[in-house]
Design a protein around this motif. Structure first.
Motif, PDB file in Angstrom:
ATOM      1  N   ASN A   1     -13.881   6.243  -5.084  1.00 23.24           N
ATOM      2  CA  ASN A   1     -12.488   6.209  -4.648  1.00 23.24           C
ATOM      3  C   ASN A   1     -12.376   5.655  -3.232  1.00 23.24           C
ATOM      4  N   ALA A   2     -13.298   6.031  -2.352  1.00 24.20           N
ATOM      5  CA  ALA A   2     -13.245   5.542  -0.973  1.00 24.20           C
ATOM      6  C   ALA A   2     -13.451   4.029  -0.929  1.00 24.20           C
TER       7      ALA A   2
ATOM      8  N   TRP B   1     -10.438   2.169  -2.299  1.00 20.35           N
ATOM      9  CA  TRP B   1      -9.368   2.101  -1.304  1.00 20.35           C
ATOM     10  C   TRP B   1      -9.643   0.991  -0.300  1.00 20.35           C
TER      11      TRP B   1
ATOM     12  N   MET C   1      -9.188  -2.460  -1.766  1.00 19.96           N
ATOM     13  CA  MET C   1      -7.759  -2.772  -1.936  1.00 19.96           C
ATOM     14  C   MET C   1      -7.073  -3.098  -0.625  1.00 19.96           C
ATOM     15  N   LYS C   2      -7.690  -2.742   0.489  1.00 22.26           N
ATOM     16  CA  LYS C   2      -7.128  -3.089   1.799  1.00 22.26           C
ATOM     17  C   LYS C   2      -7.318  -4.569   2.127  1.00 22.26           C
ATOM     18  N   ASN C   3      -8.087  -5.268   1.276  1.00 25.81           N
ATOM     19  CA  ASN C   3      -8.343  -6.686   1.496  1.00 25.81           C
ATOM     20  C   ASN C   3      -7.248  -7.501   0.807  1.00 25.81           C
ATOM     21  N   PRO C   4      -6.477  -8.313   1.568  1.00 27.71           N
ATOM     22  CA  PRO C   4      -5.352  -9.053   0.951  1.00 27.71           C
ATOM     23  C   PRO C   4      -5.802 -10.106  -0.061  1.00 27.71           C
TER      24      PRO C   4
ATOM     25  N   GLU D   1       0.515   2.036   1.357  1.00 27.11           N
ATOM     26  CA  GLU D   1       0.288   1.055   2.423  1.00 27.11           C
ATOM     27  C   GLU D   1      -0.896   0.148   2.101  1.00 27.11           C
ATOM     28  N   PHE D   2      -0.678  -0.725   1.141  1.00 26.71           N
ATOM     29  CA  PHE D   2      -1.684  -1.713   0.766  1.00 26.71           C
ATOM     30  C   PHE D   2      -1.117  -3.104   0.980  1.00 26.71           C
ATOM     31  N   PRO D   3      -1.961  -4.109   1.187  1.00 24.75           N
ATOM     32  CA  PRO D   3      -1.440  -5.476   1.363  1.00 24.75           C
ATOM     33  C   PRO D   3      -0.627  -5.875   0.135  1.00 24.75           C
TER      34      PRO D   3
ATOM     35  N   HIS E   1      -0.835  -4.803   5.873  1.00 22.92           N
ATOM     36  CA  HIS E   1      -1.552  -3.546   5.726  1.00 22.92           C
ATOM     37  C   HIS E   1      -3.029  -3.772   5.420  1.00 22.92           C
ATOM     38  N   SER E   2      -3.532  -4.952   5.777  1.00 19.96           N
ATOM     39  CA  SER E   2      -4.951  -5.194   5.557  1.00 19.96           C
ATOM     40  C   SER E   2      -5.744  -4.352   6.554  1.00 19.96           C
ATOM     41  N   TRP E   3      -7.025  -4.151   6.255  1.00 16.55           N
ATOM     42  CA  TRP E   3      -7.865  -3.292   7.071  1.00 16.55           C
ATOM     43  C   TRP E   3      -8.040  -3.868   8.465  1.00 16.55           C
TER      44      TRP E   3
ATOM     45  N   PHE F   1      -6.987   1.098  13.095  1.00 17.11           N
ATOM     46  CA  PHE F   1      -7.457   2.398  12.616  1.00 17.11           C
ATOM     47  C   PHE F   1      -7.846   3.298  13.791  1.00 17.11           C
TER      48      PHE F   1
ATOM     49  N   VAL G   1      -6.213   9.080   8.095  1.00 14.84           N
ATOM     50  CA  VAL G   1      -7.097   8.498   7.078  1.00 14.84           C
ATOM     51  C   VAL G   1      -6.472   8.715   5.692  1.00 14.84           C
ATOM     52  N   ASP G   2      -6.935   7.919   4.742  1.00 17.30           N
ATOM     53  CA  ASP G   2      -6.447   8.056   3.373  1.00 17.30           C
ATOM     54  C   ASP G   2      -7.123   9.259   2.702  1.00 17.30           C
TER      55      ASP G   2
ATOM     56  N   SER H   1      -8.626   9.379  -0.035  1.00 15.70           N
ATOM     57  CA  SER H   1      -9.919   9.057  -0.638  1.00 15.70           C
ATOM     58  C   SER H   1     -11.063   9.259   0.358  1.00 15.70           C
TER      59      SER H   1
END
Lengths: 111, 371
Positions: free
Chosen positions: A34-35, A38, A41-44, B34-36, B44-46, B51, B74-75, B77
């Protein structure tokens, strides 16, 4: 016993350029699944990412990654792993800093 | 929005995107969005820099057995990964093999062995390796348990009648192996709690055993779990509706719907939230049962504000458990990364086109072979 199971293998049906692939990660569970999902998924550049723990008696997870623009999902996976490691370091530093410098309640707990 | 007379909470807490709704019989907005690509025009990219800015870790309470700290920004997950690791993947030592030479007590060998396995042992697991097959001084700790119960001659009427009536965890005798004698000279291995009753004896009954403790993790058996509990909850939030204030004559009733100290009532019957005590709120939802308070208040939780509570039971100090879980997490990441890099190297060797999947795929019937 066969030879040692590889930590990661790519399941059948992956695109030849790895723009969409399912990675089977051995000896891992929801903890990392799951981590990592996540963080990926943060990668556009990622179109889709999902994971599953197929069965309780199978000691692995399946991580599906699909990319935009024919990019490599393996690169996205590696990048996410690096980012997740950075995140861990940041949290560790923040926790240690708070433990050493913050004012907090100390109390005596009877056991 | 909520009264901010004593603003202990940062203003960003009132951002509705961070709220999980708590209703009478359901919760809402549980998942983070909050995702791209979810919000047009927002990024919302890393970003590690971003952070670092939003992350807040703050220790709240510490005793010799437990710690409570906040992990904000933090999320779920990530927070859940650390919680799961503390429960089941931070190693400790526990008794695994029991050799019974004699047991004439009423408790069966296998039941007693199970009890022995559950004793927390005070040895730093970082000094040990996981046992592969052969027991060595680097991976196995040996104890003896040799107890015989006898009647005390000339015992007083109301005092104890027997010696060794109770077999306790403190009766374990450590038998040093190889280098262990010098390594553990200052802190000899023993149970963390010497008063655990393992068996009860009567005169003539005896227990004689050799016990081997090895390193393991909680996912194999809970006896290797280093914690009594490791859990988190989300920070509660109570939002009063400014356009529908609580009627002054009902203010006391309103306040009694919440945990003591959470709602303040002024002398003229105005209610407000005491943000310093907000974290004590149990979120019983009692207020939602009363018709007269409908629309006066909204119950929320803050999605990325985790209040961790960790109780140590074993060799680790409570404050060192969270850093240990981070270490384990980084170890997992490193091993996956190594494998992924090898995979990348393989796929580059094969040239641009030929599928690297072909060799590693499932067999002809599409099944995944188990080792």
């Amino acid at each position: 016993m066969a030879q040692a199971t590889p930590k990661i293998r790519i399941l059948q049906g992956a695109e030849p350029d790895l723009s969409a692939a399912t990675y089977q990660i051995h000896d891992e569970s929801h903890t990392i699944g799951n981590a990592l999902r996540w963080m990926i998924m943060k990668n556009p550049k990622v179109e889709f990412c999902g994971y599953s723990a197929p069965h309780p008696s199978e000691n692995h997870i399946n991580m599906r990654i699909q990319m935009y623009d024919g990019l490599s999902s393996l690169t996205a996976l590696l990048e996410a792993l690096k980012n997740l490691d950075d995140l861990c370091v940041t949290i560790d530093e923040a926790y240690t800093h708070s433990m050493q410098n913050d004012q907090y309640e100390r109390w005596d707990e009877k056991s | 929005m909520a009264s901010s007379s004593s603003s202990h909470l940062p203003a960003s807490v009132f951002n509705p995107r961070r709220h999980v709704g708590v209703h009478a019989e359901r919760v809402s907005d549980v998942a983070s969005t909050e995702f791209p690509g979810h919000y047009p025009g927002e990024d919302h990219s890393w970003s590690l820099a971003k952070f670092k800015e939003t992350l807040k870790v703050s220790v709240k309470r510490l005793s010799q057995r437990s710690v409570e700290f906040d992990l904000v920004g933090v999320d779920a997950s990530i927070a859940n990964a650390f919680r799961r690791i503390m429960l089941s993947e931070v190693p400790t030592l526990a008794i695994e093999d029991v050799f019974v030479f004699n047991n004439t007590s009423v408790i069966h060998d296998e039941v007693l062995s199970h009890r022995l396995g559950l004793i927390p042992i005070n040895v730093d697991p970082r000094l040990f390796e996981f046992r592969q097959d052969i027991p060595l001084d680097r991976n196995t700790l040996v104890f003896r348990l040799n107890v015989t119960c006898e009647r005390i001659k000339k015992a007083s009427k109301d005092g104890p009648q027997y010696i060794n009536e109770y077999v306790r965890s403190g009766d374990l005798e450590w038998v040093p192996q190889g280098e262990q004698e010098s390594v553990f000279a200052s802190n000899p291995p023993a149970a963390t709690n010497k008063d655990i009753v393992l068996a009860k004896l009567r005169p003539g009954q005896t227990i004689e055993m050799e016990l081997h403790a090895i390193k393991g993790v909680g996912k194999e058996h809970a006896k290797w779990s280093p914690v009594a509990t490791a859990s988190y909850r989300l920070h509660p939030l109570i939002l009063l509706n400014p356009s529908k204030p609580v009627p002054p004559h009902l203010a006391q009733k309103f306040a009694s719907c919440f945990s003591p100290g959470v709602v303040k009532v002024s002398p003229d019957g105005q209610v407000s939230i005491d943000e310093r005590h907000l974290r004590k709120e149990t979120m019983s939802r009692e207020v939602l049962r009363h018709k007269e308070f409908e629309g006066c208040v909204e119950l929320k939780r803050i999605r990325d504000w985790f209040i961790f509570s960790v109780e140590s039971e074993g060799p680790y100090t409570p404050e060192s458990l969270f850093p240990e879980s981070i270490k384990v997490m980084r170890g997992k990441i490193a091993s996956i990364r190594e494998a992924a890099e090898a995979l990348l190297a393989d796929s580059q060797d094969l040239g641009s086109g030929s599928a690297p999947a072909a060799s590693a795929g499932p067999d002809a019937d599409g099944d995944v072979e188990m080792a």
